[in-house]
Scaffold this motif. Structure first.
Motif, mmCIF file in Angstrom:
data_model
loop_
_atom_site.group_PDB
_atom_site.id
_atom_site.type_symbol
_atom_site.label_atom_id
_atom_site.label_comp_id
_atom_site.label_asym_id
_atom_site.label_seq_id
_atom_site.Cartn_x
_atom_site.Cartn_y
_atom_site.Cartn_z
ATOM 1 N N PHE A 103 0.834 -1.211 0.000
ATOM 2 C CA PHE A 103 0.000 0.000 0.000
ATOM 3 C C PHE A 103 0.866 1.258 0.000
ATOM 4 O O PHE A 103 0.509 2.267 -0.623
ATOM 5 N N GLY A 104 2.003 1.209 0.686
ATOM 6 C CA GLY A 104 2.904 2.362 0.693
ATOM 7 C C GLY A 104 3.477 2.648 -0.677
ATOM 8 O O GLY A 104 3.562 3.808 -1.109
ATOM 9 N N LEU A 105 3.878 1.581 -1.394
ATOM 10 C CA LEU A 105 4.429 1.756 -2.737
ATOM 11 C C LEU A 105 3.355 2.247 -3.716
ATOM 12 O O LEU A 105 3.621 3.117 -4.563
ATOM 13 N N LEU A 106 2.143 1.681 -3.602
ATOM 14 C CA LEU A 106 1.048 2.148 -4.452
ATOM 15 C C LEU A 106 0.703 3.605 -4.145
ATOM 16 O O LEU A 106 0.422 4.395 -5.056
ATOM 17 N N GLY A 107 0.752 3.948 -2.861
ATOM 18 C CA GLY A 107 0.513 5.334 -2.477
ATOM 19 C C GLY A 107 1.561 6.266 -3.061
ATOM 20 O O GLY A 107 1.240 7.376 -3.518
ATOM 21 N N ASN A 108 2.810 5.828 -3.073
ATOM 22 C CA ASN A 108 3.879 6.626 -3.682
ATOM 23 C C ASN A 108 3.631 6.835 -5.167
ATOM 24 O O ASN A 108 3.793 7.955 -5.687
ATOM 25 N N PHE A 109 3.233 5.769 -5.850
ATOM 26 C CA PHE A 109 3.028 5.858 -7.296
ATOM 27 C C PHE A 109 1.864 6.791 -7.639
ATOM 28 O O PHE A 109 1.992 7.691 -8.487
ATOM 29 N N VAL A 110 0.731 6.597 -6.959
ATOM 30 C CA VAL A 110 -0.450 7.423 -7.248
ATOM 31 C C VAL A 110 -0.186 8.876 -6.874
ATOM 32 O O VAL A 110 -0.564 9.803 -7.609
ATOM 33 N N SER A 111 0.464 9.104 -5.733
ATOM 34 C CA SER A 111 0.766 10.471 -5.311
ATOM 35 C C SER A 111 1.725 11.152 -6.285
ATOM 36 O O SER A 111 1.621 12.359 -6.531
ATOM 37 N N PHE A 112 2.642 10.377 -6.834
ATOM 38 C CA PHE A 112 3.563 10.924 -7.834
ATOM 39 C C PHE A 112 2.797 11.392 -9.068
ATOM 40 O O PHE A 112 3.080 12.467 -9.623
ATOM 41 N N MET A 113 1.804 10.616 -9.496
ATOM 42 C CA MET A 113 0.978 11.014 -10.630
ATOM 43 C C MET A 113 0.161 12.263 -10.308
ATOM 44 O O MET A 113 -0.045 13.126 -11.169
ATOM 45 N N LEU A 163 -8.074 13.879 -12.200
ATOM 46 C CA LEU A 163 -7.454 14.325 -10.953
ATOM 47 C C LEU A 163 -8.278 13.857 -9.756
ATOM 48 O O LEU A 163 -7.713 13.449 -8.732
ATOM 49 N N SER A 164 -9.586 13.902 -9.865
ATOM 50 C CA SER A 164 -10.454 13.439 -8.774
ATOM 51 C C SER A 164 -10.244 11.950 -8.511
ATOM 52 O O SER A 164 -10.169 11.516 -7.355
ATOM 53 N N VAL A 165 -10.127 11.167 -9.577
ATOM 54 C CA VAL A 165 -9.893 9.722 -9.429
ATOM 55 C C VAL A 165 -8.535 9.468 -8.786
ATOM 56 O O VAL A 165 -8.402 8.632 -7.880
ATOM 57 N N ALA A 166 -7.514 10.199 -9.240
ATOM 58 C CA ALA A 166 -6.169 10.025 -8.695
ATOM 59 C C ALA A 166 -6.121 10.378 -7.208
ATOM 60 O O ALA A 166 -5.508 9.660 -6.406
ATOM 61 N N LEU A 167 -6.778 11.460 -6.830
ATOM 62 C CA LEU A 167 -6.802 11.869 -5.411
ATOM 63 C C LEU A 167 -7.554 10.852 -4.567
ATOM 64 O O LEU A 167 -7.169 10.572 -3.426
ATOM 65 N N THR A 168 -8.622 10.294 -5.116
ATOM 66 C CA THR A 168 -9.384 9.282 -4.380
ATOM 67 C C THR A 168 -8.558 8.019 -4.172
ATOM 68 O O THR A 168 -8.519 7.459 -3.062
ATOM 69 N N LEU A 169 -7.893 7.556 -5.222
ATOM 70 C CA LEU A 169 -7.030 6.375 -5.103
ATOM 71 C C LEU A 169 -5.890 6.619 -4.119
ATOM 72 O O LEU A 169 -5.537 5.749 -3.318
ATOM 73 N N SER A 170 -5.316 7.827 -4.177
ATOM 74 C CA SER A 170 -4.240 8.172 -3.251
ATOM 75 C C SER A 170 -4.728 8.115 -1.807
ATOM 76 O O SER A 170 -4.044 7.587 -0.917
ATOM 77 N N ALA A 171 -5.934 8.649 -1.573
ATOM 78 C CA ALA A 171 -6.495 8.615 -0.215
ATOM 79 C C ALA A 171 -6.720 7.189 0.263
ATOM 80 O O ALA A 171 -6.463 6.863 1.433
ATOM 81 N N VAL A 172 -7.175 6.321 -0.645
ATOM 82 C CA VAL A 172 -7.402 4.919 -0.278
ATOM 83 C C VAL A 172 -6.096 4.245 0.111
ATOM 84 O O VAL A 172 -6.011 3.545 1.149
ATOM 85 N N MET A 173 -5.064 4.439 -0.702
ATOM 86 C CA MET A 173 -3.758 3.803 -0.431
ATOM 87 C C MET A 173 -3.164 4.267 0.894
ATOM 88 O O MET A 173 -2.698 3.463 1.709
ATOM 89 N N TRP A 174 -3.183 5.572 1.121
ATOM 90 C CA TRP A 174 -2.582 6.096 2.350
ATOM 91 C C TRP A 174 -3.434 5.790 3.580
ATOM 92 O O TRP A 174 -2.902 5.681 4.692
ATOM 93 N N PHE A 175 -4.735 5.626 3.389
ATOM 94 C CA PHE A 175 -5.586 5.224 4.517
ATOM 95 C C PHE A 175 -5.188 3.828 4.995
ATOM 96 O O PHE A 175 -4.991 3.608 6.199
ATOM 97 N N PHE A 176 -5.093 2.883 4.065
ATOM 98 C CA PHE A 176 -4.731 1.514 4.460
ATOM 99 C C PHE A 176 -3.280 1.430 4.944
ATOM 100 O O PHE A 176 -2.974 0.648 5.850
#
Length: 293
Positions: free
Chosen positions: A12-22, A168-181
């Protein structure tokens, strides 16, 4: 079990890094427009200054913790990218916008972040310092996630999603999901709690997008209606002017046929008589005029 949990946290941390980078790369089209036009026009530097402040705050928090290295990696990249955006903005911004941006940078980055570091360093120690900084990060993140409420209000009011990009809304939502978990699996609620709000607002934004994406904006309807009213008023005015001219001509014609204007009416009445009369010009008698000097 502990090993699986660690692997899941890392994933989840790595996915959060990737989505946040985007997400950090999302403003590139905006700055490409600025580069093409050589002007920042109506764009503001506030989102990038706030993004830089947020990244610096999370790095400071991560340095006080021992198991959140992935927070340091992505926010270090974020600091670098946001700094580039700010420098690019200052280079092309007009003088007034440039001064406002420098004031915001001084207030938020220099004074704000500087005070947080100095006060927490001298007034707190150990675990307490981490708790205080964690709460500051939590409150600030909640404020950042609440900021899109203005956009949601504008979408509902205008029934237009022009200023709410869905990607951008989708990316922010995915980022929130990754960092939440990521925060939940670490047991760090300073990371997890703000992202609950981020996920909620992200879902609301996407719902509103699909509700209003095919609707005609209210503003356009008002503008078109206003233009139609103006056109009707102009046409009515032209018709009134024409009618006024016609009335004036009719009045003038009536005056010419009656005795209201002395001599003219009589001339018109006796027109037929004059036409049948043989009127010859009368010559003056020969006269000699003497001029004495």
């Amino acid at each position: 079990m502990t090993g699986n949990l660690a692997h899941l946290t890392l994933a989840f941390g790595l996915l959060g890094n990737f989505v946040s980078f985007m997400v950090f790369l999302a403003p590139i089209p905006t700055f490409y427009k600025v580069y093409k036009k050589k002007s920042t026009e109506g764009f503001q530097s506030a989102p990038y200054v706030v993004g830089l402040f947020s990244a610096m705050l999370w790095i400071y928090y991560a340095l006080l913790k021992s198991n959140v290295m992935l927070l340091i990696t992505i926010n270090s990249v974020g600091c670098f990218i946001e700094t580039l955006y700010i420098c690019f903005f200052l280079f092309y911004a007009p003088k007034k916008a440039k001064m406002e941006s420098l004031k915001l940078i001084a207030l938020l980055i220099v004074v704000g972040f500087g005070l947080i570091v100095v006060l927490t360093h001298f007034l707190a120690s150990g675990v307490t310092r981490g708790v205080i900084v964690g709460w500051i990060c939590l409150v600030f993140s909640l404020c950042v996630f609440v900021a899109p409420l203005g956009v949601l209000r504008q979408v509902i009011k205008t029934k237009s999603v022009e200023y709410m990009p869905i990607l951008l809304s989708v990316a922010l939502t995915l980022s929130a999901v990754m960092w939440f978990f990521y925060g939940l699996l670490l047991g760090d609620f300073n990371i997890a709690i703000p992202n609950v709000l981020g996920f909620t607002f992200g879902i609301i934004q996407m719902i509103l997008y699909f509700v209003y994406k095919n609707k005609k904006p209210i503003t356009n309807e008002k503008i078109s209606g206003f233009e139609e009213k103006i056109n009707e008023m102009e046409e009515q005015k032209v018709l009134e002017i024409k009618d006024h001219k016609i009335v004036d001509i009719v009045k003038l014609d009536n005056l010419m046929h009656y005795d209201i204007i002395p001599g003219v009416g009589k001339m018109n009445k006796n027109k037929d008589v004059l036409d049948h009369m043989d009127v010859q010009p009368r010559s003056l008698p020969n006269c000699t005029i003497e001029v004495s000097t």
